[in-house]
Every structure is written in structure tokens, then in C-alpha cells.
Design an enzyme around this catalytic site. Structure first.
Site, PDB file in Angstrom:
ATOM      1  N   LEU A  33     -21.822 -25.014  22.052  1.00  0.00           N
ATOM      2  CA  LEU A  33     -22.941 -24.303  21.400  1.00  0.00           C
ATOM      3  C   LEU A  33     -24.152 -24.105  22.311  1.00  0.00           C
ATOM      4  N   SER A  34     -23.964 -24.249  23.642  1.00  0.00           N
ATOM      5  CA  SER A  34     -25.122 -24.113  24.529  1.00  0.00           C
ATOM      6  C   SER A  34     -25.608 -22.670  24.595  1.00  0.00           C
ATOM      7  N   ASP A  58     -18.076 -30.653  24.599  1.00  0.00           N
ATOM      8  CA  ASP A  58     -18.520 -30.231  25.922  1.00  0.00           C
ATOM      9  C   ASP A  58     -17.416 -30.516  26.934  1.00  0.00           C
ATOM     10  N   LEU A  59     -17.139 -29.531  27.782  1.00  0.00           N
ATOM     11  CA  LEU A  59     -16.093 -29.723  28.795  1.00  0.00           C
ATOM     12  C   LEU A  59     -16.413 -30.883  29.727  1.00  0.00           C
ATOM     13  N   LYS A  84     -23.796 -18.370  32.706  1.00  0.00           N
ATOM     14  CA  LYS A  84     -23.528 -17.056  33.310  1.00  0.00           C
ATOM     15  C   LYS A  84     -24.743 -16.241  33.756  1.00  0.00           C
ATOM     16  N   SER A 124     -15.190 -12.709  37.614  1.00  0.00           N
ATOM     17  CA  SER A 124     -16.168 -11.629  37.508  1.00  0.00           C
ATOM     18  C   SER A 124     -16.111 -10.735  38.742  1.00  0.00           C
ATOM     19  N   TYR A 148     -24.207 -18.605  40.632  1.00  0.00           N
ATOM     20  CA  TYR A 148     -23.278 -18.244  39.543  1.00  0.00           C
ATOM     21  C   TYR A 148     -21.999 -17.647  40.138  1.00  0.00           C
ATOM     22  N   LYS A 152     -17.745 -18.881  40.412  1.00  0.00           N
ATOM     23  CA  LYS A 152     -16.539 -18.094  40.086  1.00  0.00           C
ATOM     24  C   LYS A 152     -15.560 -18.111  41.260  1.00  0.00           C
ATOM     25  N   ASN A 197     -31.434  -9.908  30.597  1.00  0.00           N
ATOM     26  CA  ASN A 197     -31.401  -9.449  31.991  1.00  0.00           C
ATOM     27  C   ASN A 197     -30.530  -8.218  32.121  1.00  0.00           C
ATOM     28  N   ARG A 291     -34.275  -4.099  41.719  1.00  0.00           N
ATOM     29  CA  ARG A 291     -34.176  -5.530  41.430  1.00  0.00           C
ATOM     30  C   ARG A 291     -33.504  -6.212  42.632  1.00  0.00           C
TER      31      ARG A 291
HETATM   32  P1  NAD Z   1     -21.241 -16.606  26.684  1.00  0.00           P
HETATM   33  O1  NAD Z   1     -22.355 -17.419  27.235  1.00  0.00           O
HETATM   34  O2  NAD Z   1     -21.510 -15.752  25.503  1.00  0.00           O
HETATM   35  O3  NAD Z   1     -19.994 -17.553  26.336  1.00  0.00           O
HETATM   36  C1  NAD Z   1     -19.712 -18.727  27.052  1.00  0.00           C
HETATM   37  C2  NAD Z   1     -19.549 -19.845  26.015  1.00  0.00           C
HETATM   38  O4  NAD Z   1     -19.252 -21.068  26.712  1.00  0.00           O
HETATM   39  C3  NAD Z   1     -20.818 -20.094  25.197  1.00  0.00           C
HETATM   40  O5  NAD Z   1     -20.513 -19.999  23.831  1.00  0.00           O
HETATM   41  C4  NAD Z   1     -21.268 -21.503  25.589  1.00  0.00           C
HETATM   42  O6  NAD Z   1     -21.848 -22.185  24.508  1.00  0.00           O
HETATM   43  C5  NAD Z   1     -19.964 -22.128  26.081  1.00  0.00           C
HETATM   44  N1  NAD Z   1     -20.097 -23.177  27.099  1.00  0.00           N
HETATM   45  C6  NAD Z   1     -20.804 -23.140  28.258  1.00  0.00           C
HETATM   46  N2  NAD Z   1     -20.667 -24.297  28.929  1.00  0.00           N
HETATM   47  C7  NAD Z   1     -19.844 -25.097  28.184  1.00  0.00           C
HETATM   48  C8  NAD Z   1     -19.335 -26.411  28.332  1.00  0.00           C
HETATM   49  N3  NAD Z   1     -19.667 -27.180  29.376  1.00  0.00           N
HETATM   50  N4  NAD Z   1     -18.520 -26.895  27.374  1.00  0.00           N
HETATM   51  C9  NAD Z   1     -18.188 -26.146  26.290  1.00  0.00           C
HETATM   52  N5  NAD Z   1     -18.643 -24.897  26.096  1.00  0.00           N
HETATM   53  C10 NAD Z   1     -19.465 -24.378  27.027  1.00  0.00           C
HETATM   54  O7  NAD Z   1     -20.651 -15.741  27.886  1.00  0.00           O
HETATM   55  P2  NAD Z   1     -19.632 -14.522  27.834  1.00  0.00           P
HETATM   56  O8  NAD Z   1     -20.371 -13.298  28.155  1.00  0.00           O
HETATM   57  O9  NAD Z   1     -18.796 -14.583  26.622  1.00  0.00           O
HETATM   58  O10 NAD Z   1     -18.770 -14.882  29.118  1.00  0.00           O
HETATM   59  C11 NAD Z   1     -17.555 -15.613  29.024  1.00  0.00           C
HETATM   60  C12 NAD Z   1     -17.081 -15.894  30.434  1.00  0.00           C
HETATM   61  O11 NAD Z   1     -16.904 -14.660  31.125  1.00  0.00           O
HETATM   62  C13 NAD Z   1     -18.059 -16.712  31.277  1.00  0.00           C
HETATM   63  O12 NAD Z   1     -17.319 -17.612  32.080  1.00  0.00           O
HETATM   64  C14 NAD Z   1     -18.744 -15.665  32.131  1.00  0.00           C
HETATM   65  O13 NAD Z   1     -19.200 -16.190  33.343  1.00  0.00           O
HETATM   66  C15 NAD Z   1     -17.627 -14.667  32.337  1.00  0.00           C
HETATM   67  N6  NAD Z   1     -18.110 -13.309  32.635  1.00  0.00           N
HETATM   68  C16 NAD Z   1     -18.997 -12.720  31.768  1.00  0.00           C
HETATM   69  C17 NAD Z   1     -19.491 -11.454  32.052  1.00  0.00           C
HETATM   70  C18 NAD Z   1     -20.501 -10.797  31.138  1.00  0.00           C
HETATM   71  O14 NAD Z   1     -21.144  -9.844  31.552  1.00  0.00           O
HETATM   72  N7  NAD Z   1     -20.651 -11.209  29.898  1.00  0.00           N
HETATM   73  C19 NAD Z   1     -19.067 -10.774  33.211  1.00  0.00           C
HETATM   74  C20 NAD Z   1     -18.155 -11.393  34.039  1.00  0.00           C
HETATM   75  C21 NAD Z   1     -17.672 -12.661  33.740  1.00  0.00           C
HETATM   76  C1  UD1 Z   2     -25.101  -8.476  36.389  1.00  0.00           C
HETATM   77  C2  UD1 Z   2     -24.942  -9.665  37.309  1.00  0.00           C
HETATM   78  C3  UD1 Z   2     -23.463  -9.904  37.573  1.00  0.00           C
HETATM   79  C4  UD1 Z   2     -22.701 -10.049  36.250  1.00  0.00           C
HETATM   80  C5  UD1 Z   2     -22.949  -8.780  35.425  1.00  0.00           C
HETATM   81  C6  UD1 Z   2     -22.276  -8.792  34.100  1.00  0.00           C
HETATM   82  C7  UD1 Z   2     -26.976  -9.605  38.678  1.00  0.00           C
HETATM   83  C8  UD1 Z   2     -27.552  -9.369  40.047  1.00  0.00           C
HETATM   84  N1  UD1 Z   2     -25.658  -9.401  38.543  1.00  0.00           N
HETATM   85  O1  UD1 Z   2     -24.550  -7.362  37.022  1.00  0.00           O
HETATM   86  O2  UD1 Z   2     -23.287 -11.068  38.329  1.00  0.00           O
HETATM   87  O3  UD1 Z   2     -21.319 -10.206  36.498  1.00  0.00           O
HETATM   88  O4  UD1 Z   2     -24.362  -8.667  35.204  1.00  0.00           O
HETATM   89  O5  UD1 Z   2     -22.894  -9.662  33.239  1.00  0.00           O
HETATM   90  O6  UD1 Z   2     -27.676  -9.986  37.763  1.00  0.00           O
HETATM   91  N2  UD1 Z   2     -30.834  -2.377  35.052  1.00  0.00           N
HETATM   92  C9  UD1 Z   2     -32.043  -1.732  34.878  1.00  0.00           C
HETATM   93  N3  UD1 Z   2     -32.966  -2.294  34.034  1.00  0.00           N
HETATM   94  C10 UD1 Z   2     -32.734  -3.452  33.344  1.00  0.00           C
HETATM   95  C11 UD1 Z   2     -31.478  -4.106  33.535  1.00  0.00           C
HETATM   96  C12 UD1 Z   2     -30.565  -3.548  34.391  1.00  0.00           C
HETATM   97  O7  UD1 Z   2     -32.285  -0.690  35.465  1.00  0.00           O
HETATM   98  O8  UD1 Z   2     -33.615  -3.918  32.615  1.00  0.00           O
HETATM   99  C13 UD1 Z   2     -29.821  -1.766  35.947  1.00  0.00           C
HETATM  100  C14 UD1 Z   2     -29.430  -2.643  37.122  1.00  0.00           C
HETATM  101  O9  UD1 Z   2     -30.277  -2.429  38.209  1.00  0.00           O
HETATM  102  C15 UD1 Z   2     -27.992  -2.177  37.359  1.00  0.00           C
HETATM  103  C16 UD1 Z   2     -27.483  -1.793  35.970  1.00  0.00           C
HETATM  104  O10 UD1 Z   2     -28.654  -1.573  35.182  1.00  0.00           O
HETATM  105  O11 UD1 Z   2     -27.975  -1.028  38.169  1.00  0.00           O
HETATM  106  C17 UD1 Z   2     -26.635  -2.878  35.314  1.00  0.00           C
HETATM  107  O12 UD1 Z   2     -27.353  -4.096  35.338  1.00  0.00           O
HETATM  108  P1  UD1 Z   2     -26.823  -5.406  34.587  1.00  0.00           P
HETATM  109  O13 UD1 Z   2     -26.467  -5.079  33.192  1.00  0.00           O
HETATM  110  O14 UD1 Z   2     -27.818  -6.487  34.812  1.00  0.00           O
HETATM  111  O15 UD1 Z   2     -25.448  -5.740  35.328  1.00  0.00           O
HETATM  112  P2  UD1 Z   2     -25.150  -5.944  36.904  1.00  0.00           P
HETATM  113  O16 UD1 Z   2     -26.382  -5.911  37.704  1.00  0.00           O
HETATM  114  O17 UD1 Z   2     -24.056  -5.026  37.263  1.00  0.00           O
END
Ligand code: NAD
Ligand code: UD1
Length: 333
Positions: A33-34, A58-59, A84, A124, A148, A152, A197, A291
Site C-alpha cells: 500500500l505504499s 512488504d517484499l 517508480k 521499462s 530508478y 530496472k 511528473n 526538463r
Molecule cells: P504503482 O506505483 O502504481 O504500482 C506499484 C505497486 O507496488 C504499488 O501499489 C506499491 O504500493 C507496491 N509496492 C512498492 N514497493 C513494494 C514493496 N516493497 N512491497 C510490496 N508492494 C510494494 O506503479 P505502476 O505504474 O503500476 O508500475 C508497476 C511496475 O511497472 C513498476 O515496477 C514500475 O517501475 C514499472 N513501470 C511503470 C511504468 C509507468 O509509467 N507506470 C513504466 C515502466 C515501468
Molecule cells: C518518464 C520517466 C521514465 C518512465 C516513464 C514512464 C523521466 C526522465 N523519465 O518518461 O523513466 O519510464 O516516465 O513512467 O522522468 N512533459 C511535459 N510536461 C509535463 C510532463 C511531461 O512537457 O508536465 C513531456 C516530457 O518532456 C516528455 C513527455 O511529456 O517529452 C512525456 O513525459 P513523461 O510522461 O514524464 O514520460 P517520459 O519522460 O517519457
């Protein structure tokens, strides 16, 4: 036999849980639930009308993880759990390395102890660093620019070495591109803490009137309109890739890596305009400086997933924008 989803109440895990339950799989969810809310479990049950075991654990707590494997018959693990946020990982690197890497080690050691040897890992596109060309194929060189991303890369390496040492293991690393959107029910979606972000959640809060305008980070990149280009993928398409990966995992040995993207690149302004059109809204934006750490263009060649997994993204940019906003407007506080 059940599939264990670590981090299964998170954004991608919850959508994958829905698709797994809908396809008749038995699942178990583990989450600390973090970065999610416990209510997500009820939403998954409402959407699917199916039940599953939930462990708030928790893992990093080995005894709790061992108990889950002791008490259940787990055939495969889909490992989503992890921290993440790129920026936060630069401020708190030790927390990120500990949570993501130690957490994964405890998981793998426990799997080994209980004879579970099949895992799908959430990697990722960040592991490609700043790619020299696009589209990106799986054999591109790997590098990272932040803790981060390094977690990965390290975890991918740990999995490589594990599978090499223990031939009965199999592993699939899915390298996600940019997941966006939400389930069409509007019950589950992306719910970041604080000011987002990422682009799509930010646009949604501008649309909801919670933020004044979007800052477009740079309009002087070498792209069609000068703004950054990414491969946005609907989270339901991404979830379905996990079902295909599971099918493959059950019939293979060794390790495979797949890009999970649409293969199409859209600029920031493409996304803004698509969101406006899909939802009949106006998004106020201003051009801001680049950025730090951003790259100009990143999109996948997803051919390998199509050929070997039989998976392909089918949802459009319009679907992504509509479903994202449908979730936000139903859940905004
Ligand atoms: P998320 O944060 O919504 O989900 C991750 C979940 O893991 C959360 O519910 C959190 O509570 C849980 N968690 C974290 N640490 C834990 C621990 N130690 N023990 C138990 N639970 C734990 O993230 P998401 O967007 O669903 O991403 C899932 C996975 O995919 C992550 O590993 C993330 O790095 C990867 N990923 C996400 C994106 C993205 O843009 N969302 C892109 C590329 C990769
Ligand atoms: C980010 C992460 C990446 C992660 C991915 C998916 C960084 C540097 N990289 O990638 O590690 O795998 O998210 O979660 O954070 N943008 C704007 N205004 C904003 C936000 C974003 O212009 O307020 C632009 C960015 O410059 C980029 C695009 O939108 O060109 C996508 O941004 P974002 O959604 O943050 O994803 P990534 O940067 O691709």
C-alpha cells in the site's frame, strides 16, 4: 495453482488483475500500500465479479513473503512491485535500491525455496537510456541516467544470472514504454500522489481545474513540432501483454525480453490536442524550458512481441485520452 501479482493494487497491476480474473486465472495479490489504496481491491472485485486473496505485505519482510508461498500453491509470479518516480530516485537512491533490488532478491530467494520458477518482470524503456536511433529494438545497448532506471537494469541482470544458473527457471522481462489511460469502467486508473511528473496525469489535472496550465518541456527538440515524442500505450493493452507473456512463460525455458509499446510516437502537442478533441475540452499550456534528463524521441519496435507473443496494441490515442479523463472526472476529489 495461482499467479502471484506483487504490487497488484498499483496502476498496472490492478488492470492486469482484472484481465487475468476475466480470463479465468486464479490470482493472489501482494501489496504494501505504499503507492495505492486498499479500495482498489474492491474495485477489481466489482469490475470482474470475481474474488481473490489479498495480502497486505512488504517484499522486504521475508517472513511474510515466505508465509504467502507456504500457504498457497503459486505457479508463476508477475512482479510489478517497486518504487517508480525518477526524480525521487535521485533524491533517495538508497531507498530505491533497497526497495526495488532487495525486495526482488527476497522474492526470488523465496520462489527458489518453494520451487516456483516462473516470473514476468515489469521493466521499462528507461533501460535504453538515450537511444541513438528509433524505433528501439530489444537488442539496443542498455544504459541508465537515474537510480530508478538502474534498479530496472540491475534486476534484469539478476534475472539473467538466475535463469542461467538454474535451468528450470524461466523469465520474461517486459519493457514498458509510456502507459496511460484507465479501465473503461472508470473504477481503476492512475492516481499519482501530489503533483504528477508524467504528462497524461498532469493534463488530466489541468482539465479538472486542479492545475492552472501544462508546462510543455521544450519546443526546440529535433521532432516534427519541436516537443518530445513518446510511445504512449493504453494500460489495458499493456495488461493484455501480461496474459500473452504468461502463456509463453508456461511453455518456455530461459529468458526473453519484449518491448511493449504501440510502435508509434506522439509529441507532447499531439497529446494535448488529442485530449482536447477526445473530451471536448481546452487545455491551457505554456512552453517551458527542457526538463533535465529528457530525450527528444523514444518509441518501440514492438515486432518481437507481435511475432513471439501474438500480442499487439489495439487501442487508439483517442481511447487513451477518453479513458484517462473518464477515470479522473469520476474520481477527482
Ligand atoms: P504503482 O506505483 O502504481 O504500482 C506499484 C505497486 O507496488 C504499488 O501499489 C506499491 O504500493 C507496491 N509496492 C512498492 N514497493 C513494494 C514493496 N516493497 N512491497 C510490496 N508492494 C510494494 O506503479 P505502476 O505504474 O503500476 O508500475 C508497476 C511496475 O511497472 C513498476 O515496477 C514500475 O517501475 C514499472 N513501470 C511503470 C511504468 C509507468 O509509467 N507506470 C513504466 C515502466 C515501468
Ligand atoms: C518518464 C520517466 C521514465 C518512465 C516513464 C514512464 C523521466 C526522465 N523519465 O518518461 O523513466 O519510464 O516516465 O513512467 O522522468 N512533459 C511535459 N510536461 C509535463 C510532463 C511531461 O512537457 O508536465 C513531456 C516530457 O518532456 C516528455 C513527455 O511529456 O517529452 C512525456 O513525459 P513523461 O510522461 O514524464 O514520460 P517520459 O519522460 O517519457
Amino acid at each position: 495453482m495461482a499467479v502471484l501479482l506483487t504490487g497488484g493494487l498499483g496502476y498496472i497491476g490492478s488492470h492486469t488483475a482484472v484481465e487475468l480474473l476475466n480470463s479465468g486465472e486464479e490470482i493472489i495479490i501482494l501489496d504494501n500500500l505504499s503507492n495505492c489504496k486498499r479500495e482498489v481491491a474492491d474495485k477489481i472485485r466489482e469490475i470482474t465479479n470475481k474474488d481473490f486473496k489479498l495480502y497486505i505485505a512488504d517484499l522486504l519482510n521475508r517472513a511474510d513473503i515466505e508465509k504467502i508461498f507456504e500457504d498457497n500453491s503459486i505457479s508463476e509470479v508477475i512482479h510489478f512491485a517497486g518504487l517508480k518516480a525518477v526524480g525521487e530516485s535521485c533524491e533517495k537512491p538508497l531507498e530505491y535500491y533497497h526497495n526495488n533490488i532487495t525486495g526482488t532478491l527476497i522474492l526470488l530467494e523465496t520462489m527458489r525455496k518453494y520451487g516456483c520458477n516462473k516470473i514476468v518482470f515489469s521493466s521499462s524503456a528507461t533501460v535504453y537510456g538515450n537511444p541513438k536511433t528509433v524505433p528501439i529494438t530489444e537488442d539496443f545497448p542498455l544504459s541508465t541516467t537515474n537510480p530508478y532506471g538502474t534498479t530496472k537494469l540491475f534486476i534484469e541482470q539478476i534475472l539473467q544470472d538466475t535463469v542461467k544458473a538454474y535451468p528450470e527457471w524461466s523469465c520474461i522481462n517486459l519493457r514498458y514504454f509510456n502507459p496511460v489511460g484507465a479501465h473503461s469502467s472508470g473504477k481503476i486508473g492512475e492516481d499519482p500522489n501530489g503533483i504528477p511528473n508524467n504528462l497524461m496525469p498532469y493534463i488530466n489535472l489541468v482539465a479538472a481545474g486542479k492545475l492552472d496550465h501544462l508546462n510543455v518541456f521544450g519546443n526546440d527538440y529535433d521532432t516534427k513540432d519541436g516537443t518530445g515524442v513518446r510511445d504512449y500505450i493504453h494500460v489495458v493493452d499493456l495488461s493484455l501483454a501480461h496474459l500473452k507473456a504468461l502463456e509463453k512463460l508456461r511453455n518456455m525455458q530461459g529468458i526473453e525480453v519484449y518491448n511493449i509499446g504501440t510502435g508509434e510516437g506522439y509529441s507532447v502537442l499531439d497529446i494535448v490536442h488529442a485530449f482536447e478533441k477526445a473530451n471536448d475540452l481546452t487545455i491551457k499550456y505554456e512552453i517551458a524550458p527542457r526538463r533535465v534528463g529528457d530525450i527528444a524521441t523514444c518509441y518501440a519496435d514492438a515486432t518481437k512481441a507481435k511475432v513471439e507473443l501474438g500480442w499487439k496494441a489495439t487501442k487508439s490515442l483517442e481511447d487513451m485520452c477518453k479513458d484517462a479523463w473518464n477515470y479522473t472526472k469520476n474520481n477527482i476529489k
